[in-house]
Enzyme design. Structure first.
Site, PDB file in Angstrom:
ATOM      1  N   ASP A 153      -7.731  29.884 129.380  1.00  0.00           N
ATOM      2  CA  ASP A 153      -6.657  29.869 128.386  1.00  0.00           C
ATOM      3  C   ASP A 153      -6.940  28.743 127.403  1.00  0.00           C
ATOM      4  O   ASP A 153      -6.732  27.564 127.715  1.00  0.00           O
ATOM      5  CB  ASP A 153      -5.291  29.649 129.063  1.00  0.00           C
ATOM      6  CG  ASP A 153      -4.845  30.861 129.883  1.00  0.00           C
ATOM      7  OD1 ASP A 153      -5.729  31.648 130.329  1.00  0.00           O
ATOM      8  OD2 ASP A 153      -3.626  31.029 130.089  1.00  0.00           O
ATOM      9  N   LYS A 216      -2.064  34.763 123.561  1.00  0.00           N
ATOM     10  CA  LYS A 216      -0.998  34.148 124.352  1.00  0.00           C
ATOM     11  C   LYS A 216      -0.122  33.341 123.416  1.00  0.00           C
ATOM     12  O   LYS A 216      -0.608  32.707 122.475  1.00  0.00           O
ATOM     13  CB  LYS A 216      -1.656  33.259 125.418  1.00  0.00           C
ATOM     14  CG  LYS A 216      -0.718  32.433 126.265  1.00  0.00           C
ATOM     15  CD  LYS A 216      -1.488  31.686 127.366  1.00  0.00           C
ATOM     16  CE  LYS A 216      -0.642  30.639 128.059  1.00  0.00           C
ATOM     17  NZ  LYS A 216      -1.403  29.850 129.051  1.00  0.00           N
ATOM     18  N   LYS A 252       0.083  37.699 126.425  1.00  0.00           N
ATOM     19  CA  LYS A 252       0.703  36.839 127.429  1.00  0.00           C
ATOM     20  C   LYS A 252       1.748  35.929 126.793  1.00  0.00           C
ATOM     21  O   LYS A 252       1.417  34.953 126.132  1.00  0.00           O
ATOM     22  CB  LYS A 252      -0.369  35.990 128.120  1.00  0.00           C
ATOM     23  CG  LYS A 252       0.201  34.994 129.142  1.00  0.00           C
ATOM     24  CD  LYS A 252      -0.890  34.219 129.865  1.00  0.00           C
ATOM     25  CE  LYS A 252      -0.301  33.107 130.722  1.00  0.00           C
ATOM     26  NZ  LYS A 252      -1.354  32.270 131.336  1.00  0.00           N
TER      27      LYS A 252
END
Lengths: 316, 274, 474
Positions: A153, A216, A252
């Site tokens: 991430d 995300k 996400k």
């Protein structure tokens, strides 16, 4: 921008100026309209069998997260154990999608998760601010992968994005993607800092063009984290991106999603925006920690018929 | 040479024709009727039709002019009206009435850039929206005008100051056509005001039933049966109808009603958000 | 079958207690009439209740009661009238769930709309006009505006209680008394409103409700002792009313049909535009006079916009109005369904291409799948006539001027929509559209403070806002 990065998809913008033209040529987003749409989707009533199905799916989509300075091996081991068996009292309860930790904690988590099918995600690239030299970010990424993370991430440089230096952000994502190797790359846009929906749409496309496997919303470390309209906008972006380039990208939302009710609203949003193809942990994740226990309590309520209490679920 | 007496000069008479599209045509029917010894054009239904075409053609540009510009043009009309004071008097209009007509015209001219502020405004809706109501002209107005000069001015001025264009059926032909001359010489674009002289009972039904007329002012219709018949015909395309109850005193403060009756309120919504 | 199906989520109808029959509400009392008719639930064709059919003598009684009540009601200080209206508004809020369920039962509209749109707006409308009752001299309508007397009001079936609020709230605030006739197919919420009036101790005769069909409405608007007529409904009936009122001196306001253009420019916020198109035509099954029933889309984006629209339409849920997840409920009546069906068949017959998403319709009741017609031109009947159903005609344009020209090329002029991210274009187009309400980058928004009403054959007069007072004052 590097030639190798742009050759992966045909029809990509191939200069900084083109990239800017492309991103600013995306349709605008009307704030009131998208917020009204997200709110309307939030009024769907999901009951009984649909709710049971939704709760299990939501559990399977959780990236169970701990990102604290106070994280210790003990805490991470406990969290990882919980990821594998969220409800020790009920073997039918599915595991979560992944555990998400800082790079230093990757070896600890890997030891618990190895061979389980639960993914191991690590925030890298000088999370959460992203304010570090590229070499540091790349080293951070390579370390995490080498230690066993199969998902990275990363954060984008919001400063560069807001300064209009889209090519800089693009090149960084390409470089991190390369450094991440086989690991899946989630690109955190930090939408709370991008401030406008138009920026979120542009950043989403920028990340996808540069090779993101997931986009995300947030680090969870700023004032505004995932919101329904921002997630809706990102779902529209992945839907439109696949239609245009044929490649599917996941979404996400992270930060601030704490209740089953909220999680189900997101599932409804996927269902009515992107459809079945995204209703799977491979394509949608919740970055969350306390959400899991609420999902478990609601799950127990449905199976036992009475309301559950927090003392009956493990803290982590 | 014997000194001869100066012969008395023969006056040049005015021919009263129609005022349509900024010109002074005869009736297409070739008909006239006698008023105080003058042959006055007797307008036909086809004249009414032509006048509506002229009014419709002129309407968008007139409505699209800035309110300031419309005010300037109408003030110029008042100047021209004042200059014709003697002529109106010679037609039998009392001096005081000419004065009142000029003053009424000036009063309305000043409304051009104010009526929208009085009749419109922002609406505080319960949501993140900009919401504004503003008046717009209704379009082409058929006017059956009262006989007095003050009455005539009091029905034409509110219609045109708000951006409408009019087809007027006048019952005091010489004064009405003279007013047409005033308009023709005062920057009012051709077609904004069209004046037909003749019989209201003959022409008005064609205006009342005309699909391209948006509103009908029956202020000058004396016969209640005719007025009701016209009102009924106007229902065919749901025209806005002005029908004063009875005996309007044109010397009184007219208020804004004559203008707002010929305005449509348009409300525009737009979301507010970064 | 999708991976994520929503289980049925019906709102309970037990909150509504329906009597087997309802009388007329005249002079504060419910009383019988000679004849009756049945009102049904359009979603299953079951009879909900039997309702009195008001004849001429009943209308006479109602008007006489309103006349008697006018004396004292108009003489009340505005501040007292205000308190009655505030009281009514509060009761409506407290009973809103009950009334929402009732409205969905009698009308067929989805509960999420009756619950989230109709009822909140109904209460808001009474709150808004309640506050005007003692402030009329500040409304810019003269120093001493006076009520007109008895108002005869005839309302349609598409928003039964909301249209009632639009009619009754300003009439009462300004000191008039009313006789209101609800639509034949949706009389119940007006009768429940009568009960709200009793609960509020509103003096007898101030509000009278006469139920019935077209004839009852005609007796009412033609009644010689009615001073004001307000009608919402079709342009054809509006025309008849305007004719019948001619020469009587009654003040008349009409809110009639429409064929609104919803104009989408190539720089529109596309996802929101798609929502706006859907909301514009499928809200309330398209039974909306201001529905965006003509989509004018810039040719350069037509095909991608239509793809997105079809994708979105595939997620619309048609079915049980009381299910909280229903987006499109039942068509209000057999007659309306027949008209929608007929015009749609004409559209297909004239060569327009018809499309609906796959959707299962219930066996009983009146249903029509959301439908779009592409390849429509200005010459098609479906581009000119009001369908009043979930049917969208799609036309294209090339330039802003062409869009405006096509939008205005109709005898109607109620509403219009504009979708563009360019401010100056929006303002210029909004200026040129001949319509009483222009929604830019939104659609079908309503508010008690915002005047609503049409140009041309969409009627005259405005409802809502300060402008809405004018219709009830001399």
């Amino acid at each position: 921008m590097t030639a190798t990065a742009t050759s992966r998809l045909s029809g990509l913008p191939d200069s900084p100026a083109d990239l800017r033209t492309f991103l600013h040529g995306l349709p605008g987003v009307d704030k009131v309209g998208i917020e009204a749409r997200a709110a309307a989707l939030g009024t769907r009533s999901v009951k009984t069998t649909s709710k049971a199905q939704a709760i299990d799916l939501a559990i399977r989509m959780v990236d169970l997260t701990t990102l604290e300075g106070a994280d210790t091996p003990g805490k991470v081991r406990a969290l990882s154990a919980k990821a594998l068996r969220p409800d020790p009292a009920d073997p039918t309860c599915p595991p979560v999608a992944a555990v998400c930790v800082y790079p230093a904690m990757v070896p600890t988590a890997a030891a618990v998760l190895a061979g389980s099918g639960v993914h191991l995600a690590s925030v890298a690239t000088a999370f959460p601010s992203g304010q570090a030299p590229l070499e540091v970010k790349l080293a951070d990424t390579r370390n995490a992968v080498a230690d066993g993370a199969d998902e990275i991430d990363m954060v984008i440089s919001r400063g560069a994005f807001l300064a209009g230096d889209y090519a800089h952000v693009f090149d960084e994502i390409v470089a991190v993607k390369e450094a991440a190797g086989p690991a899946h790359l989630k690109v955190i846009l930090e939408t709370g800092e991008l401030a406008t929906y138009d920026n979120v749409r542009r950043a989403s496309w920028l990340a996808m063009l540069a090779g993101a496997d997931f986009i995300k919303t947030s680090t969870g470390k700023v004032g505004v984290n995932a919101t329904p309209p921002v997630t809706l906008l990102m779902l529209e972006a992945v839907r439109d991106f696949r239609e245009r380039y044929g490649r599917q990208v996941g979404v996400k939302p992270a930060g601030g999603i704490r209740t089953t009710k909220d999680a189900i609203k997101y599932l409804v949003m996927i269902n009515e925006t992107c459809g079945d193809d995204w209703l799977h942990p491979d394509w949608f994740r919740f970055g969350a920690s306390s959400l899991l226990n609420d999902l478990l309590m609601q799950r127990t309520k449905l199976t036992t018929g009475h309301y559950a209490g927090p003392d009956y679920f493990t803290l982590d | 040479m014997p000194k001869s007496a100066t012969p008395s000069r023969l006056a040049v008479r005015k021919t009263y024709k129609l005022y349509v599209a900024g010109k002074f045509p005869r009736s297409e029917s070739g008909r006239t009727y006698l008023v105080d010894g003058d042959n006055v054009a007797l307008a036909s239904r086809k004249d009414a039709r032509d006048a509506v075409v002229a009014a419709r053609a002129a309407q968008p540009k007139w409505a699209g002019a800035t309110a300031y510009n419309r005010g300037q043009v109408l003030y110029r009309t008042a100047e021209m009206l004042e200059a014709r004071r003697a002529e109106f008097k010679s037609l039998g209009v009392a001096g005081a009435e000419v004065d009142a007509a000029v003053d009424r015209w000036v009063w309305y001219a000043g409304w051009s850039d104010k009526i929208a502020q009085v009749a419109g405004g922002a609406n505080p809706v319960a949501g993140p929206y900009f919401n504004l109501s503003a008046p717009e002209p209704t379009g082409v107005v058929g006017v059956i005008a009262p006989g007095s000069l003050l009455g005539l001015v009091s029905v034409i001025a509110p219609a045109v100051v708000t951006g409408n264009t009019v087809v007027v059926v006048a019952s005091n032909p010489q004064a009405a056509i003279t007013l047409g001359e005033v308009l023709a010489t005062s920057d009012v674009p051709g077609g904004v005001v069209n004046v037909l002289t003749g019989q209201a009972a003959e022409i008005a039904p064609w205006l009342a039933s005309h699909d391209d007329v948006n509103a009908l002012d029956l202020s000058g219709v004396g016969d209640p049966e005719l007025a009701t018949e016209l009102e009924r015909a106007a229902a065919g395309t749901l025209k806005r109808v002005i029908r004063p109850s009875s005996g309007v005193d044109y010397t009184e403060d007219p208020g804004t009603g004559a203008m707002t009756a010929l305005l449509e309120i348009k409300t525009v919504w737009h979301p507010k958000g970064f | 079958m999708s991976l994520f199906e929503y289980a049925p989520a019906p709102e309970s109808r037990s909150i509504v207690e329906l009597a087997p029959s309802y009388g007329l509400f005249i002079d504060g009392e419910f009383g019988e009439a000679k004849d009756t008719f049945k009102t049904i639930n359009p979603a299953d064709e079951q009879v909900l209740a039997e309702v009195a059919l008001a004849g001429p003598e009943d209308v006479d009684r109602a008007v006489a009661a309103a006349r008697r009540a006018f004396e004292s009601w108009s003489a009340l200080p505005g501040s007292e009238r205000a308190k009655y209206l505030f009281r009514i508004a509060r009761i409506l809020q407290e009973r809103s769930r009950e009334l929402a369920v009732l409205e969905s039962l009698d009308n067929g509209k989805p509960i999420k709309e009756s619950r989230d749109v109709d009822l909140p707006l109904v209460a808001a409308h009474f709150f808004y006009y309640a506050g005007w009752a003692d402030k009329l001299k500040y409304a810019g309508l003269g120093p001493d505006p006076r009520p007109l007397g008895v108002a005869g009001q005839v309302i349609p079936w598409n928003f039964p209680l909301l249209m009632l609020a639009w009619k009754i709230a300003p009439a009462l605030a300004t000191g008039n008394t009313v006789v209101l006739k609800p639509a034949e197919t949706t009389p119940l919420s007006a009768l429940f409103f009568a009960d709200v009036c009793r609960q509020a101790d509103l003096p007898p005769g101030v509000v009278n409700i006469v139920t019935g069909a077209g004839d009852t409405g005609r007796y009412l608007v033609e009644h010689p002792d009615v001073n004001k007529v307000a009608f919402t409904g079709s342009t054809e009936v509006g025309r008849q009313i305007a004719r019948s009122v001619a020469g009587t001196g009654k003040k008349l306001t009409l809110e009639l049909g429409g064929k609104a253009a919803n104009i989408v420019f190539d720089d529109a916020p596309i996802d929101q535009a798609v929502e706006g198109i859907v909301n514009g035509i499928f809200f309330n099954q398209g039974h909306v006079c201001c529905a965006g029933s003509r989509l004018l889309v810039q040719e350069s984006i037509a095909s991608s916009l239509l793809d997105a629209l079809k994708r979105r339409m595939a997620t619309l849920r048609v079915g049980d109005p009381l299910d909280k997840n229903t987006d499109i409920g039942a068509i209000n009546s057999r007659a309306q369904l027949d008209r929608i069906t007929e015009l749609s068949e004409i559209g297909a017959g004239e060569g327009a291409e018809r499309w609906s998403p796959p959707c299962e319709l219930p066996d009983r009741g009146f249903w029509f799948a959301p439908t779009i017609f592409t390849g429509v031109t200005q010459a098609h009947r479906i581009a000119r006539e009001e369908i009043f159903g979930p049917v969208l005609s799609v036309l294209t344009f090339r330039t802003p001027a062409e869009a405006v020209e096509k939008a205005n090329n109709t005898p109607y002029g109620l509403s219009a929509g504009i979708w563009s991210e360019k401010g100056s274009r929006i303002l210029a187009v909004a200026d040129q559209l001949r319509a009483g309400v222009v929604w830019a980058n939104t659609f079908n928004k309503f508010d008690p403070t915002s005047p609503f009403g049409g140009y041309k054959e969409s009627g005259y007069g405005r409802e809502g806002g300060r402008h809405g007072l004018e219709a009830y004052l001399a």
